[in-house]
Structure formats: C-alpha cells, structure tokens
Scaffold this motif. Structure first.
Motif, PDB file in Angstrom:
ATOM      1  N   ARG A  56      58.931  46.378  31.095  1.00  0.00           N
ATOM      2  CA  ARG A  56      58.078  45.219  30.843  1.00  0.00           C
ATOM      3  C   ARG A  56      58.463  44.604  29.502  1.00  0.00           C
ATOM      4  N   ILE A  87      58.583  39.266  37.132  1.00  0.00           N
ATOM      5  CA  ILE A  87      57.381  40.076  37.368  1.00  0.00           C
ATOM      6  C   ILE A  87      56.235  39.171  37.857  1.00  0.00           C
ATOM      7  N   ALA A  88      56.105  38.025  37.226  1.00  0.00           N
ATOM      8  CA  ALA A  88      55.036  37.094  37.621  1.00  0.00           C
ATOM      9  C   ALA A  88      55.252  36.607  39.049  1.00  0.00           C
ATOM     10  N   PRO A 116      59.887  40.744  27.571  1.00  0.00           N
ATOM     11  CA  PRO A 116      59.752  39.294  27.791  1.00  0.00           C
ATOM     12  C   PRO A 116      60.770  38.728  28.788  1.00  0.00           C
ATOM     13  N   LYS A 117      61.996  39.214  28.753  1.00  0.00           N
ATOM     14  CA  LYS A 117      63.060  38.699  29.628  1.00  0.00           C
ATOM     15  C   LYS A 117      62.677  38.810  31.118  1.00  0.00           C
ATOM     16  N   ASN A 118      61.880  39.824  31.439  1.00  0.00           N
ATOM     17  CA  ASN A 118      61.540  40.076  32.841  1.00  0.00           C
ATOM     18  C   ASN A 118      60.225  39.453  33.283  1.00  0.00           C
ATOM     19  N   GLU A 119      59.554  38.770  32.366  1.00  0.00           N
ATOM     20  CA  GLU A 119      58.216  38.263  32.660  1.00  0.00           C
ATOM     21  C   GLU A 119      58.163  37.335  33.878  1.00  0.00           C
ATOM     22  N   THR A 120      59.148  36.424  33.958  1.00  0.00           N
ATOM     23  CA  THR A 120      59.133  35.463  35.062  1.00  0.00           C
ATOM     24  C   THR A 120      59.229  36.170  36.408  1.00  0.00           C
ATOM     25  N   SER A 165      68.202  42.921  35.939  1.00  0.00           N
ATOM     26  CA  SER A 165      66.789  42.942  35.595  1.00  0.00           C
ATOM     27  C   SER A 165      66.082  44.198  36.056  1.00  0.00           C
TER      28      SER A 165
END
Ligand SMILES: [Zn+2]
Length: 322
Positions: free
Chosen positions: A116, A124-125, A118-122, A83
């Motif tokens: 940035r 990052i959040a 979608p796969k990394n959104e979690t 990631s």
C-alpha cells in the motif's frame, strides 16, 4: 502465447496464512495493514476467442508456474510498472456452470498482493470500485491438440482449422502440457470492444502471426499494438532496403565475374542471365566463378564444359578444357 481475459479483480482479506505466503516473496516483512490483496481469474477451460481452451489438467500444471510472477501494466518491462505479485494460485471448479464442450467450468485463480504505497493507489481504488479489467496472460504450452481428430499440432499437424465446422462440430484446440508462465498484466481495454477479435499481443510479431491465422471478420488492436506494428514495418522497410542494395552489389559482382570467365558473352546477356537469380544463387555463382572455386570445378557436368570452346577461356582455366 498470449491470452486475454476479462476479469473482475476482488479485494480479499489478508489472513495470517496469506501473509506468510506473501512474505516469502517480500524483501521486508510486511504486516497485514501494509498490503493490499486481490484475486483474479487468469485462465479457464472455456473456449476462447482463438478457439482454444486449457484442459483442467493443464490449468493444474500451470497454476504453480504463476506463483511469484509479477503483474505488470501494459506489458511494460520497466520495474516501475510492476505493481503486484502473484503469491498463491489455485484451480477451482464451478459445477453450476458448464463450458461450451459440456465440461464443468474450471479456472485458475491467482492471489496477488501490492504494497500500500502511493504509486499503487489508483489501481487499488479501481479494484475496490469493482472496475472490470482485462488481463493479458502469457504462458508456453508444449501441445495444441485438435478437437476433431486429436492430432497434436507440434507432432503431427492436421488440416483442421480453428473455428471451422466439421460435420456439425466446430474445431477448437486444447492447450496441454504447460511449460512456463510469464508475468501477466492489466491491459487497457480497447474502446471498440465489439468491433471484432481483441487480443493482447505480446509483440508485433505475434500480431503479424494473428493477421495470417485469424478467422475473424475484423480484428481490433490497441493504439499501443498499432504503434508496435508500425515500428516493425518501418524497421523491416529499412532492412529490406539494405537487402536490395546488397543484392544489387552481388548481381553486379556476378555479372563482372561471368564476363571475366566468358569474355565472348555480351554484357547485356550476362545481366539478363543474372537478373532472375536470388541472393543465395548469386553468391554461389560468384564463389564458383572466383579463382579457387573455378580451379576445383574440373568435375563440372559435361554439358557445361562441352559448350565452352577452348579459345573462349583463359589458358589457365582447366575447368573449361577438354
Ligand atoms: Zn485435426
């Protein structure tokens, strides 16, 4: 070697200098809005749960070795799970904090970026929310040095054990001369955090090693580690079954060869002679009793040939003639 640290990843502003470093590793030139940057403390000079610590010098050697290394999730080797990438590292000292040995707290800080997408959104959040994570860091060091006597384990191992007290001082080992750094990963934090020693085990072999070495009362493993261990045990079981089968065949062969050479011997006697022999010994016995080896063994010790009577052995067996 695998080390686990509890960290608080922090999002960082993307400066032009950072972007320049990031783009050294990126295939396509990324802009500041396309990347998410965070920092994490990967290792330090504090004595850890294994009673080991890096020296500040070792941290300085180690730091550049992490640059360019990927951050994976749960030690998976699948590219999908990569990631983030470490693009810059630095070693910092916090003079306001001292370690258990009285040194100024020194740590290796890594800066990583993630596109940035979608796969990394979690992830990052989670980082933005300040959710604490555990990182498992893998690296290789050339020397483990005993804090009691200064012996280097790899050169002249001493009897001092990690975590044991010697004359009022608890023994620990310093990790020196790093030779390599591997990918590091975020790992799932086990539920029973205080149940005992928690460690990120690179594989089931590392786990087995820890079982033998640990001084802790209890040891906590994750579900994933337990599954890896169960897998190892099952593969060892089938290997052991094969080994036993092979040994039985070897023993049978040795008994036959022995009876062939010494017909006067009862089969039960030959069996009990071969029963305690290990596979390597059985192999040697079979080889010695087989044609060629027996021919060449005219130099057998006197005691062996003296005991054999000429009538017992085939006419062509010079080894047993005197
Ligand atoms: Zn020692």
């Amino acid at each position: 070697m695998q080390k686990q640290f509890s960290i608080q990843p922090q999002d960082a502003d993307v400066s032009p200098e950072m972007l320049e470093k990031i783009n050294r590793y990126s295939r396509k030139t990324l802009t500041a809005s396309e990347v998410f940057v965070f920092s994490a403390v990967l290792c330090d000079n504090e004595i850890d749960r294994d009673f080991e610590c890096f020296t500040p010098d070792a941290l300085k050697t180690l730091a550049p070795l992490f640059e360019g290394k990927t951050v994976i999730q749960n030690h998976s080797m699948q590219t999908d799970d990569q990631s983030a990438r470490t693009f810059y590292t630095e070693v910092l000292t916090d003079p306001s904090r001292t370690t258990a040995t009285g040194e100024a707290y020194t740590y290796l800080k890594a800066y990583c970026y993630m596109p940035r997408i979608p796969k990394n959104e979690t992830l990052i959040a989670e980082i933005n929310a300040g959710i604490k994570k555990e990182v498992s860091v893998g690296c290789a060091v050339a020397e483990h040095k005993c804090s009691i006597c200064g012996s280097v384990e790899e050169v002249s191992p001493c009897k001092h054990q990690r975590g044991k007290r010697y004359g009022g001082t608890v023994c620990h080992y310093t990790l020196e001369k790093p030779t390599d750094a591997y990918e590091w990963s975020f790992v799932a934090v086990p539920a029973q955090r205080n149940a005992g020693v928690t460690k990120g085990f690179a594989d089931a072999d590392a786990l087995c090693k820890q079982f033998g070495e640990t001084n802790a009362e209890q040891i906590t493993v994750s579900r994933e580690e337990a599954a890896g261990f169960a897998e190892l045990v099952s593969s060892l079981k089938s290997a052991a079954a094969l080994g036993e089968e092979y040994t039985a065949l070897l023993r049978e062969k040795a008994v036959c060869a022995l009876l062939g050479r010494l017909p006067e011997l009862q089969s039960e006697q030959a069996e009990s002679l071969c029963a305690p022999l290990k596979p390597a010994e059985l192999k040697a016995l079979c080889a010695a009793l087989s044609g060629d080896a027996a021919q060449k063994s005219a130099h057998l010790p006197q005691l062996y040939t003296a005991k054999a009577r000429e009538t017992d052995v085939p006419a062509d067996n010079n080894a047993f003639k005197f």
